[in-house]
Design a protein around this motif. Structure first.
Motif, PDB file in Angstrom:
ATOM      1  N   GLN A  67       0.828  -1.199   0.000  1.00 23.01           N
ATOM      2  CA  GLN A  67       0.000   0.000   0.000  1.00 23.01           C
ATOM      3  C   GLN A  67       0.867   1.256   0.000  1.00 23.01           C
ATOM      4  O   GLN A  67       1.751   1.415   0.825  1.00 23.01           O
ATOM      5  N   VAL A  68       0.572   2.157  -0.935  1.00 25.72           N
ATOM      6  CA  VAL A  68       1.277   3.430  -1.063  1.00 25.72           C
ATOM      7  C   VAL A  68       0.518   4.515  -0.319  1.00 25.72           C
ATOM      8  O   VAL A  68       1.102   5.307   0.411  1.00 25.72           O
ATOM      9  N   SER A  69      -0.814   4.536  -0.504  1.00 24.98           N
ATOM     10  CA  SER A  69      -1.631   5.553   0.151  1.00 24.98           C
ATOM     11  C   SER A  69      -3.097   5.147   0.141  1.00 24.98           C
ATOM     12  O   SER A  69      -3.489   4.218  -0.561  1.00 24.98           O
ATOM     13  N   GLU A  70      -3.868   5.883   0.946  1.00 27.96           N
ATOM     14  CA  GLU A  70      -5.311   5.699   0.967  1.00 27.96           C
ATOM     15  C   GLU A  70      -5.967   7.068   0.955  1.00 27.96           C
ATOM     16  O   GLU A  70      -5.568   7.959   1.703  1.00 27.96           O
ATOM     17  N   ILE A  71      -6.963   7.213   0.088  1.00 26.25           N
ATOM     18  CA  ILE A  71      -7.686   8.470  -0.059  1.00 26.25           C
ATOM     19  C   ILE A  71      -9.109   8.219   0.420  1.00 26.25           C
ATOM     20  O   ILE A  71      -9.767   7.283  -0.038  1.00 26.25           O
ATOM     21  N   SER A  72      -9.581   9.056   1.342  1.00 27.93           N
ATOM     22  CA  SER A  72     -10.945   8.879   1.825  1.00 27.93           C
ATOM     23  C   SER A  72     -11.601  10.232   2.053  1.00 27.93           C
ATOM     24  O   SER A  72     -10.952  11.216   2.385  1.00 27.93           O
TER      25      SER A  72
END
Length: 161
Positions: free
Chosen positions: A50-55
């Motif tokens: 996982q590089v990033s999470e956008i929420s």
């Protein structure tokens, strides 16, 4: 220096698409949640990490999007209260934006005014397609995450209009 080609493919269901470099090699995979509140997008590197999470934050008066990077840092995109047209601000990005971010034609500069990345929208495509040139590889995850987040915000804004 790396160049990526990103094609906007957001929909409201569970989606998955690849981000390729200029040679056509997959470098990132974007995966959208399905029937999850809030809607999230997770970006993975070529090794499946996982590089990033956008929420999207759900308990805010105006839309606010949180981008959490794998190194533990995060930044926000938040809508400003304006009467004429939609405006967004970036908090804790750590880079200066020069150009028109919503038309996907802008540059990212560091605190010494050194060019870090350049994003240019390509014309004559059926879907939103843009090239992302990252001059310093250490910024690649942040820049790709920012671009996907901007596409996510635009998709939500266009669907609510």
């Amino acid at each position: 220096m790396k160049t990526f080609l990103v094609k906007q493919k957001f929909r409201f269901g569970g989606e998955r698409f690849d981000i390729k470099d200029d040679r056509g090699v997959v470098n990132y995979q974007v995966e959208g949640s399905f029937f999850k509140i809030p809607k999230t997008f997770t970006i993975y590197d070529v090794h499946g990490e996982q590089v990033s999470e956008i929420s999207k934050e759900i308990f805010t008066l105006l839309p606010r999007f949180n981008i959490q990077l794998r190194d533990g840092s995060n930044f926000f995109i938040r809508k400003k209260l304006t009467f004429l047209r939609d405006k967004y601000e970036f908090d804790r990005l750590g880079l200066r934006i020069e150009g028109n971010i919503w038309d996907l034609n802008f540059k990212l500069l560091d605190d010494r005014d050194q060019l870090v990345a350049e994003i240019k929208k390509e014309i004559f495509h059926l879907t939103s397609t843009y090239t992302v040139t990252v001059l310093e590889d250490s910024y690649a995850d942040l820049v790709i995450s920012l671009c996907v987040a901007i596409d996510y915000v635009e998709m939500l804004e266009s669907s609510s209009s």
